[in-house]
Design a protein around this motif. Sequence first.
Motif, PDB file in Angstrom:
ATOM      1  N   THR A  31      -2.636  -5.017  -8.315  1.00 40.26           N
ATOM      2  CA  THR A  31      -1.802  -3.937  -8.846  1.00 40.26           C
ATOM      3  C   THR A  31      -2.634  -2.739  -9.260  1.00 40.26           C
ATOM      4  O   THR A  31      -2.346  -1.591  -8.886  1.00 40.26           O
ATOM      5  N   SER A  67       3.507   5.668 -14.255  1.00 47.90           N
ATOM      6  CA  SER A  67       2.918   4.414 -14.739  1.00 47.90           C
ATOM      7  C   SER A  67       2.911   4.300 -16.252  1.00 47.90           C
ATOM      8  O   SER A  67       2.887   3.187 -16.783  1.00 47.90           O
ATOM      9  N   ALA A  89       8.051  -7.531  -8.124  1.00 44.83           N
ATOM     10  CA  ALA A  89       8.663  -6.333  -7.543  1.00 44.83           C
ATOM     11  C   ALA A  89       7.846  -5.092  -7.868  1.00 44.83           C
ATOM     12  O   ALA A  89       7.646  -4.219  -7.015  1.00 44.83           O
ATOM     13  N   GLY A  90       7.352  -5.004  -9.103  1.00 46.01           N
ATOM     14  CA  GLY A  90       6.533  -3.862  -9.477  1.00 46.01           C
ATOM     15  C   GLY A  90       5.270  -3.782  -8.645  1.00 46.01           C
ATOM     16  O   GLY A  90       4.865  -2.699  -8.204  1.00 46.01           O
ATOM     17  N   VAL A  93       6.207  -2.509  -5.138  1.00 48.78           N
ATOM     18  CA  VAL A  93       6.548  -1.081  -5.160  1.00 48.78           C
ATOM     19  C   VAL A  93       5.289  -0.232  -5.338  1.00 48.78           C
ATOM     20  O   VAL A  93       5.140   0.832  -4.717  1.00 48.78           O
ATOM     21  N   ALA A  94       4.351  -0.687  -6.188  1.00 52.33           N
ATOM     22  CA  ALA A  94       3.098   0.047  -6.391  1.00 52.33           C
ATOM     23  C   ALA A  94       2.352   0.204  -5.076  1.00 52.33           C
ATOM     24  O   ALA A  94       1.850   1.296  -4.748  1.00 52.33           O
ATOM     25  N   LEU A 116       6.712   6.885  -7.442  1.00 51.75           N
ATOM     26  CA  LEU A 116       7.263   5.549  -7.211  1.00 51.75           C
ATOM     27  C   LEU A 116       6.196   4.474  -7.402  1.00 51.75           C
ATOM     28  O   LEU A 116       6.447   3.420  -8.015  1.00 51.75           O
ATOM     29  N   SER A 117       5.007   4.722  -6.879  1.00 53.33           N
ATOM     30  CA  SER A 117       3.912   3.777  -7.065  1.00 53.33           C
ATOM     31  C   SER A 117       3.617   3.586  -8.547  1.00 53.33           C
ATOM     32  O   SER A 117       3.408   2.454  -9.015  1.00 53.33           O
ATOM     33  N   GLY A 120       6.106   1.354 -10.120  1.00 48.61           N
ATOM     34  CA  GLY A 120       5.827  -0.041  -9.813  1.00 48.61           C
ATOM     35  C   GLY A 120       4.768  -0.612 -10.741  1.00 48.61           C
ATOM     36  O   GLY A 120       4.897  -1.734 -11.235  1.00 48.61           O
ATOM     37  N   ALA A 123       6.308  -1.240 -14.036  1.00 47.65           N
ATOM     38  CA  ALA A 123       7.162  -2.430 -14.050  1.00 47.65           C
ATOM     39  C   ALA A 123       6.333  -3.703 -14.122  1.00 47.65           C
ATOM     40  O   ALA A 123       6.745  -4.692 -14.749  1.00 47.65           O
ATOM     41  N   TYR A 124       5.162  -3.692 -13.508  1.00 46.95           N
ATOM     42  CA  TYR A 124       4.343  -4.901 -13.463  1.00 46.95           C
ATOM     43  C   TYR A 124       3.787  -5.271 -14.836  1.00 46.95           C
ATOM     44  O   TYR A 124       3.870  -6.431 -15.266  1.00 46.95           O
ATOM     45  N   ALA A 184       2.701  -9.941  -3.868  1.00 47.14           N
ATOM     46  CA  ALA A 184       3.993  -9.961  -4.552  1.00 47.14           C
ATOM     47  C   ALA A 184       4.796 -11.196  -4.150  1.00 47.14           C
ATOM     48  O   ALA A 184       5.448 -11.836  -4.989  1.00 47.14           O
TER      49      ALA A 184
END
Length: 397
Positions: A31, A67, A89-90, A93-94, A116-117, A120, A123-124, A184
């Motif tokens: 990530t 982020s 999912a994060g 997406v990253a 968007l990255s 992600g 989210a992680y 992922a």
Amino acid sequence: MVNAQVDAMSRGAVRSSAARMRYWVSSHAVTDFYQGLVPASIPFFVLERDYSYLAASGLALAATLGSALPQPVLGVLADRWRLLWLAPAGLAVAGIGAGLAGLAPSYPLVWLLLLLSGLGIAAYHPAAGRDARRDAGGSAAAMSRFAAGGSVGFFLAPALATPVLVGLGVGGTVVFLPPAVLMAFVLWRYQLRRAQHAVAVKSAGGQDRWVPFLVLTALAVARSVVFLGLNTFLVLYWIDHLGAAPVLGGIALTAFLTGGVLGTLVGGRLADRIGKVNTVRFGCAAVIPALVALRFMPNPVWALLLVAVVGVTVNIPFAVLVALGQDYLPGRPGTAAGVTLGLAVSAGGLFVPLLGLLADRNGTQAVLTALCVLAVPAVVLALVLVAPVAADQAQPT
């Protein structure tokens, strides 16, 4: 006989915990690789697409906004619901956002993909921080391995990405998309398997302690200012003030980041032996003499050893701050991880432009002097920290 059985069970539990933590260490490395891929790829956007420096800084801003700011909110969501899919999912997406950015034909689309990255990555971290703590079984050393995994991923990004982007151009970012999808998938399968087992989670003391947590957050911001300031200006300090060749400046940055990985691991080991608060105090105090010695070392070669020591000391508290934040907010481990891993670090980055103004006016040596002074508030805040309430930690099955 009984003692031998107990020892065998204890060793088995440690091995089982270590096996579970491998998923979090590996996924954190993958990530944060994408977090490091963005600054590594920005010079290629400038060279190939004639983006201005302002436009380039806008790309970095997109990744940072994505982020940093959402992490506390996502942490609240992770605490309210299990959301076992959030970390996998994060991660995906990253990687997808950063991987496709180099293929995007227009600046706005590149900006959105990097945003968007960043989302992600946001989210992680809270979900991963929560579930890594679950699998760590209360071990600060295990959490330090989780934190160090992210440092390794960030560190490897420019080393792996630069030759690929030199050979393939900025569109070569797509080469790094598959690892995110694969990791992922592996992490999602692992989460599904873990969901089939009952996990007894006890509140560590019951009450969330917001005042100590806010002190801890301020300390994390102060530590972040020192770390990001060094990360940004070390190479320039070696070149402009110490008169070294650019390659030696690059070696200095490598020594600093390598020391950082080692310091993160050392911090976790120390916390299991002398306690989390004592470890944070030791790390914050130790960084000041190391920084002062670096500032007054005139020889760029000998200074390499000192900058590695600075990297160790400034990162000793890193993983411990994450674990300690979760101790202060036992009912909100995702929120605590989101703030300590995301918001506090990024807030520290807001001070870096001020250091840039100082460097423009007085040289990079003034930045090192300022960082010696800015390390002092972290020591003061560390002295104010209180020990977490002793309680049973979550025991993963």
